[in-house]
Design an enzyme around this catalytic site. Sequence first.
Site, PDB file in Angstrom:
ATOM      1  N   GLU A  70      -3.739  -1.000   9.620  1.00 10.79           N
ATOM      2  CA  GLU A  70      -4.882  -1.968   9.501  1.00 10.79           C
ATOM      3  C   GLU A  70      -4.006  -3.156   8.580  1.00 10.79           C
ATOM      4  O   GLU A  70      -4.223  -4.131   9.068  1.00 10.79           O
ATOM      5  CB  GLU A  70      -5.813  -1.460   8.587  1.00 10.79           C
ATOM      6  CG  GLU A  70      -6.800  -2.562   7.939  1.00 10.79           C
ATOM      7  CD  GLU A  70      -7.294  -1.912   6.793  1.00 10.79           C
ATOM      8  OE1 GLU A  70      -7.755  -0.889   6.664  1.00 10.79           O
ATOM      9  OE2 GLU A  70      -7.758  -3.043   5.946  1.00 10.79           O
ATOM     10  N   HIS A  71      -2.869  -2.907   7.943  1.00 15.41           N
ATOM     11  CA  HIS A  71      -2.200  -3.944   7.432  1.00 15.41           C
ATOM     12  C   HIS A  71      -1.156  -4.493   8.434  1.00 15.41           C
ATOM     13  O   HIS A  71      -0.882  -5.730   8.552  1.00 15.41           O
ATOM     14  CB  HIS A  71      -1.224  -3.343   6.386  1.00 15.41           C
ATOM     15  CG  HIS A  71      -1.881  -3.279   5.241  1.00 15.41           C
ATOM     16  ND1 HIS A  71      -1.645  -4.193   3.883  1.00 15.41           N
ATOM     17  CD2 HIS A  71      -2.892  -2.261   4.509  1.00 15.41           C
ATOM     18  CE1 HIS A  71      -2.350  -3.812   2.967  1.00 15.41           C
ATOM     19  NE2 HIS A  71      -3.081  -2.729   3.228  1.00 15.41           N
ATOM     20  N   GLU A 147      -0.644  -2.087  -3.187  1.00 15.61           N
ATOM     21  CA  GLU A 147      -2.192  -1.733  -3.313  1.00 15.61           C
ATOM     22  C   GLU A 147      -2.650  -0.576  -3.837  1.00 15.61           C
ATOM     23  O   GLU A 147      -3.534  -0.366  -4.734  1.00 15.61           O
ATOM     24  CB  GLU A 147      -2.760  -1.944  -1.919  1.00 15.61           C
ATOM     25  CG  GLU A 147      -3.368  -2.998  -1.425  1.00 15.61           C
ATOM     26  CD  GLU A 147      -4.041  -2.986  -0.010  1.00 15.61           C
ATOM     27  OE1 GLU A 147      -3.683  -3.804   0.823  1.00 15.61           O
ATOM     28  OE2 GLU A 147      -5.243  -2.094  -0.166  1.00 15.61           O
TER      29      GLU A 147
END
Lengths: 462, 257
Positions: A70-71, A147
């Site tokens: 997703e990143h 994160e």
Amino acid sequence: RSPYTRRGQASVSYAQSLLGAPETQLTALDNGLRVASEDTGHATCTVGLWIGAGSRYENERNNGTGFFLEHMAFKGTKKHTQTALEQQVESMGAHLSAYTSREHTAYYMKTLAKDLPKAVELLSEVVQSCSLNEAEIEQQRGVVLRELEEVESNLQEVCLDLLHATAYQGTPLGQSVMGPSSTASVIKSGLNLTRQDLVEYINIHYKAPRMVLAAAGGVNHEELVGLAKSHMSGVSFEYEGDVVPVLSPCRFTGSDIRMRDDALPLAHVAIAVEGASASSPDIVPLMVANAVIGSYDLTYGGGKHLSSRLARIAVEDKLCHSFQAFSSSYSDTGLLGIYFVSDKHHIDDMMHWSQNAWMNLCTTVTESDVARGRNALKASLVGQLNGTTPICDEIGRHVLNYGRRVPLAEWNARIDAVTPSVLRDVCSKYIYDKCPAVVGVGPIEQLTDYNRIRSAMYWLRF
Amino acid sequence: MMSTVTRPGVILPYYRATRNTFKSLVFPGAMELFTVAGKAELLIYQCCLSFLFPAPAGTRLAHTDIKIPDFSDYRRPEVLDPRKSSQDSSDTRKAFSYMLTGATAVVGVYAAKTVVTQFVTSMSASADVLALSKIEIKLSDIPEGKNMTFKWRGKPLFVRHRTEKEISTEEAVNIGELRDPQHDKERVINPKWVVVIGVCTHLGCVPIANAGDFGGYYCPCHGSHYDASGRIRRGPAPLNLEVPYYEFLDDNTLVVG
């Protein structure tokens, strides 16, 4: 009838108004990719790809791949570099986002209705031909680790992640979406992700039958189908070696995990039992049950006049800072629980009253409580759909879970079918005398011993 | 129920303080790390180690690194397979646990009852006292006309083998004449045998057998005369000699008490 005697009556009932709601249209392409959309008439739209892939499909070795992917998604495709992609999106004034959860992954764009073709083109590129260049991968490792570090201070996330980890221990559902730190780590320990892992993941999971192109807003369904055909017909629908990844059931274990840290100011506690799957008929009574318990936090102005019994008790004795009843459902299992945040001297009491609320649901819930729960649930289901993005998200998730969008009218009918005896039966089936999973994070010395928590899952008086 | 207790390692407070230095560990170009001086160096070295050997005890970097231990050694067979839902076996597992608990509870109640009764009954008469409470007498040892004395419950017990003449004499006595009127039949089960307690009802002396004017017993202390049935005939005693409870087990055995 005189207008003066019809005070408080709407001209059309809620149930009737639902029947006139716009319908969600669903089409399937030849390769199995489904296209679903709702034309709400807005000037904007949200369009995205919902994929049936998530951390549940990962194993111990590659946990965190979906999240990492997703990143990487918006860092350039084969046709556009990262800057070019960003420029395209921004010149439309659009927002491009993504999320990964345990069973779903979504890439979506919020844009003007007239920019739908461009949006679909960009999205199809992002999903099908992501560039995944090495330098970018290395840089994103740091971002992912940061994160992870940030989420450590979000104790609600930590608590609920640990809840899944302990409740579904030994199964893929127990894995966190973000994966362990070793996955993203720089150090090549054999556990960290490489470009090959990402490519493999895409090859195995990004298949047309598991993807839904969903849109909501001022979109025309035929136009959308045409766009899908032109951009997404190439998505593969065959698996290598015909090995289709099949989800096996995940065992739930009644257990607990306690992360005690007396330096933290508040304790975050969650207790959950195994709940219903998304497609189970019991999901609606359980949602009504959660609405009966409700939620609370210090900012609620109702004080001791709140309708939820647990909230009243929490306010009067200052038992907690906040609580909420939650229900997470997956394709074949689910978690039904209560999460609360309290200071270290009231954990035991709050746990006692939370379980008391559960016991009340299983034994003596009254018609007025159930009516209140039904209304609250109906209101929240409608209230959630306040914008093209929530609607699009719901379309995507529903088509993945149920194969169709469940209309509000149907939810309404199913909610109305929940009577106190139905609620008692369903709650007893899932809650009464079952082993719960318990998590405590923070100054949790006072958190009740597991054996006592287990004993409070039934009443001797009943 | 399986429980895991984890604590963020001791490193946590230091971790917060050296935030920036820690972050540099994860970026490329981590080579310059080891030139950082002071306390931070030692801690970073520890962090470094934990990257190389994932999940060491006591220190962890993220909550997602926590590995729930494998409790398979403790699981019941029905829940060993993580790919099978535990709901199906939930009822049988509960039933087994509850039955075991119930059975233990019943056994426990009986054990408690036993202990309590043992303590309570310890307050009643002890064995030696109970042993003395009954006496078994072989009647063949007592010739006719003879009175034998036994110690019973701390008192003398007279067992008299009566002759026919004594029996008929006693039965013929007019009850109206007696201070304590009792017919002979009321005082014996088998007229051949008289069983009385040898304690004078006057002031408690032991009467002498085969003495006195009435062919029975004579108390030397104050001159009470008893007959062959043990009834008071003359003298200061107010009542007849006490007849205890007795029974004949068979023709030859008498059990008193």
